[in-house]
Design a protein around this motif. Sequence first.
Motif, mmCIF file in Angstrom:
data_model
loop_
_atom_site.group_PDB
_atom_site.id
_atom_site.type_symbol
_atom_site.label_atom_id
_atom_site.label_comp_id
_atom_site.label_asym_id
_atom_site.label_seq_id
_atom_site.Cartn_x
_atom_site.Cartn_y
_atom_site.Cartn_z
ATOM 1 N N ILE A 29 8.315 13.832 -28.940
ATOM 2 C CA ILE A 29 7.778 15.193 -29.056
ATOM 3 C C ILE A 29 8.485 16.119 -28.085
ATOM 4 O O ILE A 29 8.884 17.240 -28.436
ATOM 5 C CB ILE A 29 6.252 15.197 -28.798
ATOM 6 N N ARG A 30 8.665 15.650 -26.862
ATOM 7 C CA ARG A 30 9.353 16.457 -25.847
ATOM 8 C C ARG A 30 10.825 16.664 -26.199
ATOM 9 O O ARG A 30 11.391 17.732 -25.953
ATOM 10 C CB ARG A 30 9.223 15.786 -24.475
ATOM 11 N N VAL A 31 11.437 15.628 -26.794
ATOM 12 C CA VAL A 31 12.839 15.738 -27.213
ATOM 13 C C VAL A 31 12.987 16.850 -28.246
ATOM 14 O O VAL A 31 13.901 17.685 -28.171
ATOM 15 C CB VAL A 31 13.345 14.399 -27.802
ATOM 16 N N ALA A 38 13.862 14.272 -21.250
ATOM 17 C CA ALA A 38 13.138 13.372 -22.142
ATOM 18 C C ALA A 38 14.116 12.696 -23.103
ATOM 19 O O ALA A 38 13.965 11.508 -23.428
ATOM 20 C CB ALA A 38 12.078 14.137 -22.927
ATOM 21 N N ARG A 39 15.113 13.446 -23.559
ATOM 22 C CA ARG A 39 16.118 12.889 -24.473
ATOM 23 C C ARG A 39 16.889 11.766 -23.801
ATOM 24 O O ARG A 39 17.132 10.710 -24.405
ATOM 25 C CB ARG A 39 17.085 13.991 -24.910
ATOM 26 N N GLU A 40 17.265 11.985 -22.538
ATOM 27 C CA GLU A 40 17.989 10.960 -21.788
ATOM 28 C C GLU A 40 17.129 9.704 -21.613
ATOM 29 O O GLU A 40 17.607 8.576 -21.778
ATOM 30 C CB GLU A 40 18.395 11.516 -20.423
ATOM 31 N N GLN A 41 15.847 9.905 -21.317
ATOM 32 C CA GLN A 41 14.928 8.781 -21.167
ATOM 33 C C GLN A 41 14.768 8.028 -22.480
ATOM 34 O O GLN A 41 14.716 6.791 -22.497
ATOM 35 C CB GLN A 41 13.546 9.278 -20.701
ATOM 36 N N TYR A 42 14.686 8.786 -23.561
ATOM 37 C CA TYR A 42 14.484 8.164 -24.872
ATOM 38 C C TYR A 42 15.713 7.367 -25.287
ATOM 39 O O TYR A 42 15.587 6.284 -25.874
ATOM 40 C CB TYR A 42 14.171 9.232 -25.920
ATOM 41 N N ILE A 43 16.886 7.893 -24.977
ATOM 42 C CA ILE A 43 18.126 7.167 -25.277
ATOM 43 C C ILE A 43 18.152 5.845 -24.514
ATOM 44 O O ILE A 43 18.402 4.782 -25.086
ATOM 45 C CB ILE A 43 19.364 8.014 -24.923
ATOM 46 N N ASP A 83 12.938 13.137 -38.119
ATOM 47 C CA ASP A 83 11.824 14.058 -38.382
ATOM 48 C C ASP A 83 10.527 13.372 -37.969
ATOM 49 O O ASP A 83 10.077 12.427 -38.622
ATOM 50 C CB ASP A 83 11.793 14.409 -39.872
ATOM 51 N N ILE A 84 9.931 13.848 -36.884
ATOM 52 C CA ILE A 84 8.724 13.200 -36.353
ATOM 53 C C ILE A 84 7.507 13.429 -37.240
ATOM 54 O O ILE A 84 6.467 12.794 -37.040
ATOM 55 C CB ILE A 84 8.407 13.672 -34.915
#
Length: 259
Positions: A29-31, A38-43, A83-84
């Motif tokens: 959601i944050r990404v 957040a994107r870096e963490q998710y990766i 697409d979330i």
Amino acid sequence: MALNKVEICGVNTAKLPLLSEEEKKELLIRVKQGDRRAREQYIKGNLRLVLSVIQRFHHSNENADDLFQVGCIGLMKAIDNFDITLDVKFSTYAVPMIIGEVRRYLRDNNSIRVSRSLRDIAYKAIYTKESYIKKYDREPTIEEIAKELDMEKEMILFALDAIVTPVSLFEPVYQEGGDTLYIMDQVKDKKNKEDTWIEEISLKEAMKKLKPREYDIIKRRFFEGQTQTEVADEISISQAQVSRLEKNALRYMKSLLES
């Protein structure tokens, strides 16, 4: 290709973070809101997914570091395009994207190239086909093309097949009213039939609560293995409508099964 080493591309694979489902949802959601951290963490939290995918290519002679980097590119593309709002797990969407990126890399770096002679035959066949259409106002058969070029039809087919560029199942082919249809929507599902779905009685009960049209679409798609195009033709609605009704039905059934 050595995939049993602990460090790949400077990343210690033994210390990769493991995200819970709740953490993944929150980060996604944050990404989508543009949060770079957040994107870096998710990766980082999905690098294990990349590792599991490149394990499939352990028979190739490619360097593990190179494949890992390519897989990460596929992962980032999946994150950016996911697409979330759809009722699909991220890993279900990401794995084909990562595999596609790796296969594209292997294909482009493969020492085996389509020969010049095969390309020439393919281009001659294409030119002959276009000329034939202009002259006779219809597409020629392979036999007619082969006759024009004085070649065996098998050679024409082989040459044309050699220059075809593979496409991803997630390649969008049509869009209507905000609903995107992908190649995978037009492919028959030969595995997801009754013998795999019928095992869950709760699933059958959930299906009974669907509206008649939604029930019919789910039965045709997952029990009979029809494509969305075939379903649309048989029940006389557009393919986009089939896609929309199918997604709504699956989302509703999931809510019943989880309740």
